[in-house]
Design a protein around this motif. Structure first.
Motif, PDB file in Angstrom:
ATOM      1  N   SER A 140      83.624  25.853  61.697  1.00 20.37           N
ATOM      2  CA  SER A 140      83.720  24.996  60.511  1.00 20.37           C
ATOM      3  C   SER A 140      83.268  25.752  59.270  1.00 20.37           C
ATOM      4  O   SER A 140      83.882  25.638  58.207  1.00 20.37           O
ATOM      5  CB  SER A 140      82.870  23.738  60.683  1.00 20.37           C
ATOM      6  N   PHE A 141      82.210  26.537  59.422  1.00 21.40           N
ATOM      7  CA  PHE A 141      81.711  27.324  58.300  1.00 21.40           C
ATOM      8  C   PHE A 141      82.730  28.393  57.896  1.00 21.40           C
ATOM      9  O   PHE A 141      82.988  28.596  56.708  1.00 21.40           O
ATOM     10  CB  PHE A 141      80.356  27.960  58.659  1.00 21.40           C
ATOM     11  N   ARG A 142      83.345  29.064  58.869  1.00 26.29           N
ATOM     12  CA  ARG A 142      84.371  30.074  58.568  1.00 26.29           C
ATOM     13  C   ARG A 142      85.528  29.423  57.795  1.00 26.29           C
ATOM     14  O   ARG A 142      85.983  29.946  56.786  1.00 26.29           O
ATOM     15  CB  ARG A 142      84.886  30.720  59.852  1.00 26.29           C
ATOM     16  N   GLU A 143      85.954  28.263  58.248  1.00 28.86           N
ATOM     17  CA  GLU A 143      87.061  27.558  57.590  1.00 28.86           C
ATOM     18  C   GLU A 143      86.719  27.158  56.154  1.00 28.86           C
ATOM     19  O   GLU A 143      87.545  27.295  55.262  1.00 28.86           O
ATOM     20  CB  GLU A 143      87.449  26.310  58.386  1.00 28.86           C
ATOM     21  N   VAL A 144      85.508  26.656  55.937  1.00 31.24           N
ATOM     22  CA  VAL A 144      85.156  26.225  54.589  1.00 31.24           C
ATOM     23  C   VAL A 144      84.923  27.430  53.669  1.00 31.24           C
ATOM     24  O   VAL A 144      85.093  27.320  52.456  1.00 31.24           O
ATOM     25  CB  VAL A 144      83.960  25.241  54.574  1.00 31.24           C
ATOM     26  N   MET A 145      84.589  28.585  54.224  1.00 34.71           N
ATOM     27  CA  MET A 145      84.509  29.790  53.400  1.00 34.71           C
ATOM     28  C   MET A 145      85.905  30.190  52.910  1.00 34.71           C
ATOM     29  O   MET A 145      86.047  30.711  51.802  1.00 34.71           O
ATOM     30  CB  MET A 145      83.857  30.934  54.170  1.00 34.71           C
ATOM     31  N   LEU A 146      86.917  29.944  53.727  1.00 32.47           N
ATOM     32  CA  LEU A 146      88.307  30.237  53.335  1.00 32.47           C
ATOM     33  C   LEU A 146      88.862  29.193  52.376  1.00 32.47           C
ATOM     34  O   LEU A 146      89.670  29.512  51.502  1.00 32.47           O
ATOM     35  CB  LEU A 146      89.201  30.296  54.577  1.00 32.47           C
ATOM     36  N   HIS A 147      88.467  27.949  52.577  1.00 32.21           N
ATOM     37  CA  HIS A 147      88.973  26.820  51.783  1.00 32.21           C
ATOM     38  C   HIS A 147      87.773  26.028  51.270  1.00 32.21           C
ATOM     39  O   HIS A 147      87.436  24.975  51.821  1.00 32.21           O
ATOM     40  CB  HIS A 147      89.886  25.941  52.640  1.00 32.21           C
ATOM     41  N   PRO A 148      87.091  26.547  50.238  1.00 34.00           N
ATOM     42  CA  PRO A 148      85.837  25.957  49.779  1.00 34.00           C
ATOM     43  C   PRO A 148      85.952  24.477  49.410  1.00 34.00           C
ATOM     44  O   PRO A 148      86.888  24.060  48.732  1.00 34.00           O
ATOM     45  CB  PRO A 148      85.483  26.790  48.546  1.00 34.00           C
ATOM     46  N   ASP A 149      84.978  23.722  49.900  1.00 35.54           N
ATOM     47  CA  ASP A 149      84.890  22.292  49.643  1.00 35.54           C
ATOM     48  C   ASP A 149      83.405  21.938  49.593  1.00 35.54           C
ATOM     49  O   ASP A 149      82.696  22.094  50.598  1.00 35.54           O
ATOM     50  CB  ASP A 149      85.601  21.526  50.752  1.00 35.54           C
TER      51      ASP A 149
END
Length: 145
Positions: free
Chosen positions: A36-45
């Motif tokens: 989840s952290f990797r994904e939000v680093m790619l798509h900041p929210d």
């Protein structure tokens, strides 16, 4: 919006992957939180970052910069630090009670605000703590490979 919902669902799953009756943290729940952290680093929210990052976060960058929760989120959401691709490999998870120590290698393409595109090759140490049923990142340190 769709990605935010997916990442929030993954974060929720990360906090509920323990088997019934388990009081500690499972490797499965930690791996889900890291993803989840990797994904939000790619798509900041911002909302997703706030779910994953503890208020007492200490976030160490490979250049020596140390950020807290607020500055880390602001840096990611504003594009100060921006990943255009991001892979984690060679990941290990060690669980001790309600705490998990995660190590992995990070490879990513970056395009930070005001800079030319670049490449990041790092070794990363993360510390996740489960509190009130939620896994949150409390410490992260990266070093250049």
């Amino acid at each position: 919006m769709k990605r935010t919902l997916i990442v929030l669902m993954a974060a929720t799953m990360a906090t509920s992957c323990n088997q019934p009756g388990e009081t500690g943290v499972s490797e499965t729940s930690v791996a889900a939180a890291v993803e989840s952290f990797r994904e939000v680093m790619l798509h900041p929210d911002q909302a997703v970052f706030e779910e994953l990052l503890d208020e007492s976060l200490t976030y160490g960058h490979s250049n020596g910069l140390i950020e807290n929760q607020k500055t880390c989120i602001a840096s990611m959401v504003s594009g100060k630090f921006k990943f255009t691709s991001l892979e984690f490999s060679a990941q290990t998870v060690d669980v001790v009670g309600n705490t998990a120590i995660v190590r992995h290698e990070l490879f990513g393409h970056t395009h930070d605000a005001g800079k030319e595109p670049g490449i990041a090759k790092l070794k990363v140490l993360m510390v996740w703590v489960q509190n009130e049923g939620k896994l949150r990142l409390v410490a992260r340190q990266a070093v250049k490979i």
